[in-house]
Design a protein around this motif. Structure first.
Motif, PDB file in Angstrom:
ATOM      1  N   ASP A 196       0.810  -1.226   0.000  1.00 49.46           N
ATOM      2  CA  ASP A 196       0.000   0.000   0.000  1.00 49.46           C
ATOM      3  C   ASP A 196       0.838   1.268   0.000  1.00 49.46           C
ATOM      4  OD1 ASP A 196      -1.992  -1.832   0.164  1.00 49.46           O
ATOM      5  OD2 ASP A 196      -2.626  -1.333   2.209  1.00 49.46           O
ATOM      6  N   ASN A 228      -3.409  -7.025   5.210  1.00 53.55           N
ATOM      7  CA  ASN A 228      -3.925  -6.002   4.295  1.00 53.55           C
ATOM      8  C   ASN A 228      -2.769  -5.285   3.577  1.00 53.55           C
ATOM      9  OD1 ASN A 228      -4.695  -3.171   3.536  1.00 53.55           O
ATOM     10  ND2 ASN A 228      -6.729  -3.951   4.079  1.00 53.55           N
ATOM     11  N   LEU A 229      -1.692  -5.038   4.321  1.00 54.05           N
ATOM     12  CA  LEU A 229      -0.570  -4.289   3.741  1.00 54.05           C
ATOM     13  C   LEU A 229       0.201  -5.113   2.702  1.00 54.05           C
ATOM     14  CD1 LEU A 229       0.661  -2.529   7.008  1.00 54.05           C
ATOM     15  CD2 LEU A 229      -0.589  -1.482   5.109  1.00 54.05           C
ATOM     16  N   GLU A 267      -1.654  -6.827   0.465  1.00 51.91           N
ATOM     17  CA  GLU A 267      -2.621  -6.949  -0.625  1.00 51.91           C
ATOM     18  C   GLU A 267      -2.818  -5.619  -1.341  1.00 51.91           C
ATOM     19  OE1 GLU A 267      -5.407 -10.150   1.896  1.00 51.91           O
ATOM     20  OE2 GLU A 267      -6.021  -8.058   1.652  1.00 51.91           O
ATOM     21  N   PHE A 300      -6.957  -0.848   1.919  1.00 47.19           N
ATOM     22  CA  PHE A 300      -6.129   0.050   2.727  1.00 47.19           C
ATOM     23  C   PHE A 300      -6.552   0.047   4.192  1.00 47.19           C
ATOM     24  CE2 PHE A 300      -5.912   1.373  -1.636  1.00 47.19           C
ATOM     25  CZ  PHE A 300      -4.559   1.534  -1.820  1.00 47.19           C
TER      26      PHE A 300
HETATM   27 CA    CA Z   1      -3.662  -3.302   1.107  1.00 42.96          CA
END
Ligand code: CA
Length: 251
Positions: A63, A168-169, A171, A175
C-alpha cells in the motif's frame, strides 16, 4: 584594501543586518520555516536512513506506493479523518467527483468529499469542530462505493491487530486507516487518524503516513504501542478507537 576584499567586506555588512532581521522575524513568529515537532525516541522517523531501511526490508508494503502518491496534508486541525479518507478513496480509484478548482478533472478532495450522502452521517461543520469517531469514519467511507470494516481497539488482541493489518498491507487495492491516541505513542496529544502504509516484520513496526504533515513526519511505531494507543476511549463516542479496513465493494 584591494577591490575584491572591499567587495567581501561590503557583502558582510549587507548580510549581517539581513540575518539579524531574519532571526528577529523567526523569533517573533515562533519560527518562519516549516518545522515539525521532535520525534520521541520510541518512534523512528521515516525521513531517516533507518526509516528508509525499514521500508526497503518490509515484506508488507503493497500500500505504500499508491498511498504515497496520494499523500496530502489535512486542511485544518480536525480534518485528519477527512484527509485520510480522501487519500484512500483516490488510491482505491473509484469514480471521483468533480473538483471545480481542477477544471474537467475528477479527484477526491477535502472539499468535495462531503455531499448529500455524507450529510446523512455528519455535517462538515461538525467535523471541523470535533473531528470524527471511528464509527463516523467508517460510515462516511461507506457512503461511497467502498466497504469499510471497523475494528475497535478494545475488541482485538495484539496478534489479531497485527495479523489483520499486516495481511492487508500485503494486498493491493485495499487500505488501512488507524484511529489512535497520540499521547500513547509519545506524540502531542489527542485522538488522530491516518493511513498505515507498511509493516516491518523484523522490528514489528507499522509506518503511519501522518496527514498532519505540518506537525509530524511519517513514523514507524511498534505494533504493541499502536495497539495500546487504539485501545483508548474516545470521549465523543464512549468507545475505544481502532482501525478501519477499506476495500472496493464486491460487485
Ligand atoms: Ca492493502
Amino acid at each position: 584594501m584591494n577591490v575584491s576584499t572591499h567587495r567581501i567586506d561590503l557583502l558582510k555588512i549587507i548580510r549581517l543586518p539581513l540575518q539579524a532581521v531574519i532571526l528577529g522575524l523567526s523569533l517573533a513568529n515562533g519560527g518562519l520555516l516549516a518545522q515539525t515537532l521532535p520525534v520521541s525516541s520510541n518512534l523512528i522517523n521515516f525521513n531517516s536512513a533507518e526509516g528508509e531501511e525499514l521500508l526497503m526490508e518490509s515484506q508488507s508494503r503493497q500500500d505504500y506506493l499508491p498511498l504515497s502518491i496520494q499523500f496530502i496534508t489535512q486542511k485544518n486541525q480536525a480534518y485528519c479523518g477527512v484527509a485520510s479518507s480522501v487519500m484512500v478513496l483516490n488510491a482505491i480509484a473509484i469514480p471521483a467527483p468533480e473538483a471545480p478548482e481542477f477544471g474537467q478533472y475528477h479527484v477526491f478532495t477535502q472539499d468535495n468529499f462531503f455531499n448529500a450522502q455524507t450529510q446523512q452521517v455528519i455535517a462538515p461543520e461538525v467535523v471541523a469542530r470535533q473531528g470524527l469517531t471511528l464509527e463516523q469514519l467508517g460510515n462516511l467511507l461507506e457512503s461511497y462505493s467502498v466497504k469499510a470494516e471497523v475494528h475497535h481497539g478494545g475488541d482485538v488482541t495484539l496478534d489479531e491487530f497485527r495479523n489483520l493489518v499486516s495481511k492487508n498491507l500485503q494486498e493491493p487495492g485495499n487500505f488501512v486507516l488507524v484511529n489512535y491516541l497520540r499521547k500513547a505513542i509519545g506524540q502531542e496529544t489527542g485522538g488522530h487518524i491516518s493511513p498505515v502504509a507498511a509493516y516491518n516484520e523484523e522490528t514489528d513496526r507499522f509506518l503511519i503516513l501522518d496527514v498532519s504533515r505540518y506537525k509530524y513526519p511519517p513514523v514507524w511505531v511498534k505494533a504493541e504501542e499502536l495497539w495500546k494507543a487504539m485501545a483508548t476511549v474516545d470521549s465523543v463516542s464512549g468507545k475505544t478507537r481502532g482501525f478501519v479496513l477499506v476495500s472496493a465493494q464486491q460487485s
